[in-house]
Design a protein around this motif. Structure first.
Motif, PDB file in Angstrom:
ATOM      1  N   GLY B  48      36.111  26.784  90.745  1.00 28.49           N
ATOM      2  CA  GLY B  48      34.816  27.346  91.128  1.00 28.49           C
ATOM      3  C   GLY B  48      34.703  27.738  92.590  1.00 28.49           C
ATOM      4  O   GLY B  48      33.598  27.972  93.081  1.00 28.49           O
ATOM      5  N   THR B  49      35.811  27.837  93.310  1.00 28.27           N
ATOM      6  CA  THR B  49      35.712  28.125  94.744  1.00 28.27           C
ATOM      7  C   THR B  49      35.773  29.617  95.098  1.00 28.27           C
ATOM      8  O   THR B  49      35.430  29.987  96.208  1.00 28.27           O
ATOM      9  N   CYS B  50      36.208  30.462  94.189  1.00 28.42           N
ATOM     10  CA  CYS B  50      36.385  31.883  94.538  1.00 28.42           C
ATOM     11  C   CYS B  50      35.122  32.681  94.180  1.00 28.42           C
ATOM     12  O   CYS B  50      35.176  33.812  93.712  1.00 28.42           O
ATOM     13  N   HIS B  51      34.014  32.075  94.486  1.00 26.00           N
ATOM     14  CA  HIS B  51      32.693  32.581  94.127  1.00 26.00           C
ATOM     15  C   HIS B  51      32.332  33.842  94.911  1.00 26.00           C
ATOM     16  O   HIS B  51      32.437  33.867  96.127  1.00 26.00           O
ATOM     17  N   VAL B  52      31.917  34.878  94.184  1.00 21.31           N
ATOM     18  CA  VAL B  52      31.428  36.107  94.841  1.00 21.31           C
ATOM     19  C   VAL B  52      30.105  36.529  94.193  1.00 21.31           C
ATOM     20  O   VAL B  52      29.801  36.149  93.055  1.00 21.31           O
ATOM     21  N   TYR B  53      29.323  37.304  94.981  1.00 25.77           N
ATOM     22  CA  TYR B  53      28.133  37.948  94.422  1.00 25.77           C
ATOM     23  C   TYR B  53      28.490  39.404  94.182  1.00 25.77           C
ATOM     24  O   TYR B  53      29.012  40.078  95.070  1.00 25.77           O
ATOM     25  N   VAL B  54      28.207  39.850  92.990  1.00 23.61           N
ATOM     26  CA  VAL B  54      28.502  41.243  92.632  1.00 23.61           C
ATOM     27  C   VAL B  54      27.207  42.042  92.800  1.00 23.61           C
ATOM     28  O   VAL B  54      26.122  41.551  92.437  1.00 23.61           O
ATOM     29  N   ASP B  55      27.320  43.232  93.366  1.00 33.21           N
ATOM     30  CA  ASP B  55      26.121  44.060  93.525  1.00 33.21           C
ATOM     31  C   ASP B  55      25.422  44.219  92.165  1.00 33.21           C
ATOM     32  O   ASP B  55      26.064  44.524  91.161  1.00 33.21           O
ATOM     33  N   GLU B  56      24.103  43.962  92.167  1.00 33.57           N
ATOM     34  CA  GLU B  56      23.334  43.985  90.902  1.00 33.57           C
ATOM     35  C   GLU B  56      23.641  45.212  90.054  1.00 33.57           C
ATOM     36  O   GLU B  56      23.813  45.117  88.842  1.00 33.57           O
ATOM     37  N   SER B  57      23.719  46.356  90.715  1.00 32.11           N
ATOM     38  CA  SER B  57      23.890  47.597  89.952  1.00 32.11           C
ATOM     39  C   SER B  57      25.289  47.686  89.327  1.00 32.11           C
ATOM     40  O   SER B  57      25.527  48.475  88.416  1.00 32.11           O
ATOM     41  N   ASP B  58      26.229  46.863  89.827  1.00 32.08           N
ATOM     42  CA  ASP B  58      27.585  46.882  89.273  1.00 32.08           C
ATOM     43  C   ASP B  58      27.764  45.886  88.127  1.00 32.08           C
ATOM     44  O   ASP B  58      28.789  45.908  87.427  1.00 32.08           O
ATOM     45  N   MET B  59      26.795  45.016  87.939  1.00 36.03           N
ATOM     46  CA  MET B  59      26.952  43.950  86.934  1.00 36.03           C
ATOM     47  C   MET B  59      27.295  44.461  85.534  1.00 36.03           C
ATOM     48  O   MET B  59      28.152  43.880  84.868  1.00 36.03           O
ATOM     49  N   PRO B  60      26.662  45.543  85.072  1.00 38.33           N
ATOM     50  CA  PRO B  60      26.981  46.002  83.711  1.00 38.33           C
ATOM     51  C   PRO B  60      28.444  46.435  83.542  1.00 38.33           C
ATOM     52  O   PRO B  60      28.941  46.507  82.414  1.00 38.33           O
ATOM     53  N   ARG B  61      29.131  46.704  84.651  1.00 42.18           N
ATOM     54  CA  ARG B  61      30.525  47.157  84.531  1.00 42.18           C
ATOM     55  C   ARG B  61      31.503  45.988  84.351  1.00 42.18           C
ATOM     56  O   ARG B  61      32.699  46.191  84.160  1.00 42.18           O
ATOM     57  N   LEU B  62      31.004  44.763  84.453  1.00 40.80           N
ATOM     58  CA  LEU B  62      31.897  43.602  84.388  1.00 40.80           C
ATOM     59  C   LEU B  62      31.978  43.015  82.989  1.00 40.80           C
ATOM     60  O   LEU B  62      30.994  43.007  82.265  1.00 40.80           O
ATOM     61  N   PRO B  63      33.156  42.475  82.634  1.00 36.06           N
ATOM     62  CA  PRO B  63      33.246  41.785  81.342  1.00 36.06           C
ATOM     63  C   PRO B  63      32.397  40.512  81.374  1.00 36.06           C
ATOM     64  O   PRO B  63      32.107  39.982  82.445  1.00 36.06           O
ATOM     65  N   ALA B  64      32.024  40.042  80.209  1.00 36.22           N
ATOM     66  CA  ALA B  64      31.160  38.863  80.116  1.00 36.22           C
ATOM     67  C   ALA B  64      31.872  37.610  80.645  1.00 36.22           C
ATOM     68  O   ALA B  64      33.094  37.567  80.733  1.00 36.22           O
ATOM     69  N   MET B  65      31.070  36.642  80.968  1.00 36.76           N
ATOM     70  CA  MET B  65      31.558  35.383  81.533  1.00 36.76           C
ATOM     71  C   MET B  65      31.943  34.421  80.412  1.00 36.76           C
ATOM     72  O   MET B  65      31.258  34.337  79.400  1.00 36.76           O
ATOM     73  N   SER B  66      33.029  33.647  80.617  1.00 39.43           N
ATOM     74  CA  SER B  66      33.395  32.624  79.632  1.00 39.43           C
ATOM     75  C   SER B  66      32.547  31.380  79.873  1.00 39.43           C
ATOM     76  O   SER B  66      31.974  31.212  80.946  1.00 39.43           O
ATOM     77  N   SER B  67      32.513  30.495  78.887  1.00 37.32           N
ATOM     78  CA  SER B  67      31.715  29.271  79.064  1.00 37.32           C
ATOM     79  C   SER B  67      32.326  28.402  80.158  1.00 37.32           C
ATOM     80  O   SER B  67      31.639  27.667  80.853  1.00 37.32           O
ATOM     81  N   GLN B  68      33.639  28.517  80.330  1.00 36.09           N
ATOM     82  CA  GLN B  68      34.307  27.724  81.369  1.00 36.09           C
ATOM     83  C   GLN B  68      33.843  28.147  82.768  1.00 36.09           C
ATOM     84  O   GLN B  68      33.543  27.322  83.626  1.00 36.09           O
ATOM     85  N   GLU B  69      33.753  29.469  82.964  1.00 32.34           N
ATOM     86  CA  GLU B  69      33.278  29.990  84.254  1.00 32.34           C
ATOM     87  C   GLU B  69      31.816  29.570  84.467  1.00 32.34           C
ATOM     88  O   GLU B  69      31.430  29.139  85.559  1.00 32.34           O
TER      89      GLU B  69
END
Lengths: 404, 106
Positions: B48-69
C-alpha cells in the motif's frame, strides 16, 4: 531442531540436487554464518535440497529468492518453520496468503509507519543514552544482551506496554524458540507466548492504553472489528519480531564496526554517513531466513518442487550475491548501488523495517558521540546461533574507560 | 505514451511509458522514484505504499480495483475517491496523458 529429523531423499529430488546442510548445526555456519552462506552460494548447487531437518530446499540467489517470495500462486506462508511445526497457532499477518492477507497487513502497518517512527525518535535517543550510561564507565561490556538486545527490545516493550522487569524472561523465551529444540518444546513455547499476550489483552480490556495492543484491539479489517483471537495472533508475531530481530542486526553491525577502526573514525568525523553504514551492514549481515511451503507443484531452473515441500529462502545470502553487488564480501559504505532482501520482499516485507533502520541509525550516532573508538578484546570469543533467525549471542567489546 | 506526474514537491514531470508496464514501474523509470517507498513490497499489491491520486477526469480510463488493493487503501486516512496503488494499474494505449499525483509518504 533435533538431528533425528533427517529423511530419505524424496523421489522428485534428483541426486545431484542434494547437498548436505544442517541449517542449525553446520560447523561453518556456527563459525560465521554470513561467510558460511557466501561460501555455500559458491560451492553448493544453485538451488539444493538437504535431507536434514525434515528435508527442505535452500535458495540463496537474490533473483530466485525474490521471484519465490513474490509468487503467492505456488508458495504459501501457512507453514513457516523448518522442520514443519504443524502448529495450529497462526501469526497475523505473517501466516496469511494474498488476497486474504492484505487487510490484516494494512491494519498493522497503519500503526508502525514512518510517522510513528519519526515521533518515536527522541525516545530512541534517550533510551540509547540510558543504556550507554550503564556501561560506559566500565570500559567494557558484552554488547549482545546489554545493548544490542536491550536497546530495541526495551523500546519495543515500552510501546507494547510490557513491564521492563520481564526483559530477561521474554529474551529467554525467544532465545530458546530460535534454537535447535524439539517440536514439542517449540509448540510449548508458542503456548507460553500466546498466554502472555492473552493476559496482556485481558489487562488492556480492563484498562485501555496508548500501546500497540490497545490500538489493535480498536482496529478492524474491512469494517469488521478484530476479535481477541486475532489480536492475540498479531501479538504472537510481534513478540517474536520485536524481541529478537533488530537486536541481532544491531549486534552484527557493531561486530563489524568494532573491527574497522578507520570506519569508526570516518563516521565520527561525518555522522551523516551512518545511514549508509547501517544499510551496508544490513546487506552484509542479514538475520532472518524466510520459509515457504509449496502449495502447487512448480519448476524453477530445472528443479521440481512438489506440493508440501519446504523452501528456505536465505535472505542474508541475497545481499552477498555477486550478481547484484560486485565484490560482495567487501564492506563499503560508498557503494553506488546496493541491493539486499534483509527485510524480505513481496507480501510479507517486514513492516518494522523503518523502525529497525531508525533504531540502528540512532543507536550508532549516540554511541559514537560517546565511545568513538572501541574494539573486540584479544581474548574475546564470538558465539553465533545459526538456523532461521541468526544471532551473535556474545560480542565482548572494550574501549577507553569512561569513553572519550 | 506519456504520463504526467506531480511529485510531492509540487514539481511536474512528463514520464515516458509503454503499454504493459505498471504505472509504478513507469513512474520509477521516469524519475519519480519517490513512489517506491523503503517499505515497498516490490510491486505485488501487498504493502500500500505506492499510493497515487489519479486526476478525477482520468478515472474512467483505469481498470477496476481488486479487493486486495481496496483492503490496503481501506485503512489510510489520506485515501480519496481517486486513490490508486500505482503497482496495480497496468498501463494500456488508452491511458496516454494520464495525470497522477504522488500521495504523501505514509
Amino acid at each position: 531442531m533435533p538431528l533425528d529429523t533427517t529423511i530419505e531423499r524424496p523421489k522428485h529430488v534428483k541426486p545431484d540436487q542434494v547437498f548436505d546442510l544442517d541449517i542449525f548445526l553446520d560447523k561453518d555456519l556456527l563459525q560465521d554464518p554470513h561467510k558460511g552462506y557466501r561460501a555455500l552460494q559458491q560451492k553448493a548447487p544453485e538451488i539444493f535440497y538437504t535431507c536434514r531437518n525434515g528435508g527442505h530446499w535452500v535458495v540463496m540467489r537474490f533473483d530466485t529468492i525474490a521471484s519465490i517470495l513474490r509468487d503467492a500462486e505456488h508458495f504459501s506462508s501457512k507453514e513457516l518453520t523448518i522442520p514443519k511445526s504443524n502448529s495450529d497457532n497462526v501469526m497475523l499477518p505473517l501466516n496469511l496468503d494474498p488476497p486474504e492477507h492484505a487487510g490484516y497487513r494494512a491494519a498493522l502497518m497503519k500503526h508502525v509507519n514512518r510517522k510513528f517512527v519519526d515521533a518515536l525518535e527522541p525516545e530512541l535517543r534517550k533510551r540509547a543514552n540510558e543504556l550507554i550510561d550503564e556501561v560506559i564507565a566500565a570500559g567494557e561490556c558484552d554488547f549482545s544482551e546489554r545493548l544490542g538486545a536491550a536497546f530495541p527490545v526495551s523500546v519495543f516493550m515500552d510501546f507494547m506496554a510490557m513491564p521492563r522487569e520481564r526483559f530477561d524472561e521474554f529474551r529467554g523465551i525467544v532465545h530458546e524458540y530460535f534454537s535447535p529444540i524439539s517440536n514439542a518444546r517449540y509448540l510449548e513455547l508458542q503456548s507460553t507466548i500466546i498466554s502472555v499476550i492473552r493476559e496482556m489483552i485481558a489487562a488492556r480490556r480492563a484498562t485501555p492504553g496508548e500501546d500497540l495492543l490497545s490500538k489493535l484491539m480498536e482496529e478492524s479489517v474491512r469494517g469488521r472489528p478484530l476479535t481477541d483471537a486475532e489480536v492475540e495472533s498479531y501479538g504472537f508475531l510481534l513478540f517474536l519480531g520485536g524481541l529478537d530481530t533488530v537486536a541481532n542486526a544491531l549486534t552484527f553491525s557493531f561486530r563489524h564496526l568494532a573491527e574497522d577502526a578507520p570506519l569508526q573514525a570516518r563516521l565520527v568525523a561525518d555522522p551523516s554517513r551512518i545511514p549508509d553504514f547501517v544499510e551496508e551492514s544490513l546487506r552484509c549481515f542479514g538475520v532472518v531466513h524466510q520459509t515457504r511451503i509449496v502449495k502447487k507443484d512448480v519448476d524453477i531452473d530445472g528443479v521440481h518442487m512438489r506440493e508440501g515441500d519446504m523452501v528456505s529462502c536465505a535472505l542474508p545470502a541475497a545481499g552477498l550475491d555477486d550478481r547484484k553487488n560486485p565484490d560482495p564480501e567487501r564492506f563499503d559504505i560508498d557503494r553506488p548501488r546496493r541491493e539486499h532482501l534483509v527485510f524480505s520482499t513481496g507480501a510479507h516485507t517486514c513492516i518494522g523495517n523503518v523502525l529497525a533502520r531508525a533504531e540502528m541509525k540512532v543507536f550508532t550516532e549516540e554511541w559514537l558521540k560517546r565511545i568513538p573508538s572501541f574494539r573486540i578484546p584479544e581474548t574475546g570469543r564470538l558465539v553465533w546461533r545459526a538456523g532461521q533467525v541468526m544471532s551473535l549471542q556474545s560480542l565482548p567489546l572494550e574501549w577507553t574507560r569512561g569513553g572519550k | 505514451m506519456r504520463i504526467n506526474v506531480t511529485l510531492r514537491s509540487g514539481e511536474q514531470k512528463a514520464v515516458e511509458a509503454s503499454p504493459g508496464q505498471s504505472l509504478k514501474a513507469a513512474l520509477m523509470a521516469g524519475g519519480a522514484g519517490e513512489v517506491d517507498a523503503l517499505t515497498s513490497c516490490g510491486g505485488c499489491c501487498s504493502c500500500g505504499t505506492c499510493h497515487v491520486y489519479v486526476d478525477e477526469s482520468d478515472m474512467p480510463r483505469l481498470p477496476a480495483m481488486s479487493s486486495q488493493e481496496d483492503d490496503l487503501l481501506f485503512v489510510r486516512d489520506d485515501r480519496r475517491a481517486n486513490s490508486r496503488l500505482s503497482c496495480s494499474v497496468p498501463l494500456s494505449e488508452g491511458m496516454d496523458g494520464l495525470r497522477v499525483t504522488i500521495a504523501p509518504e505514509w
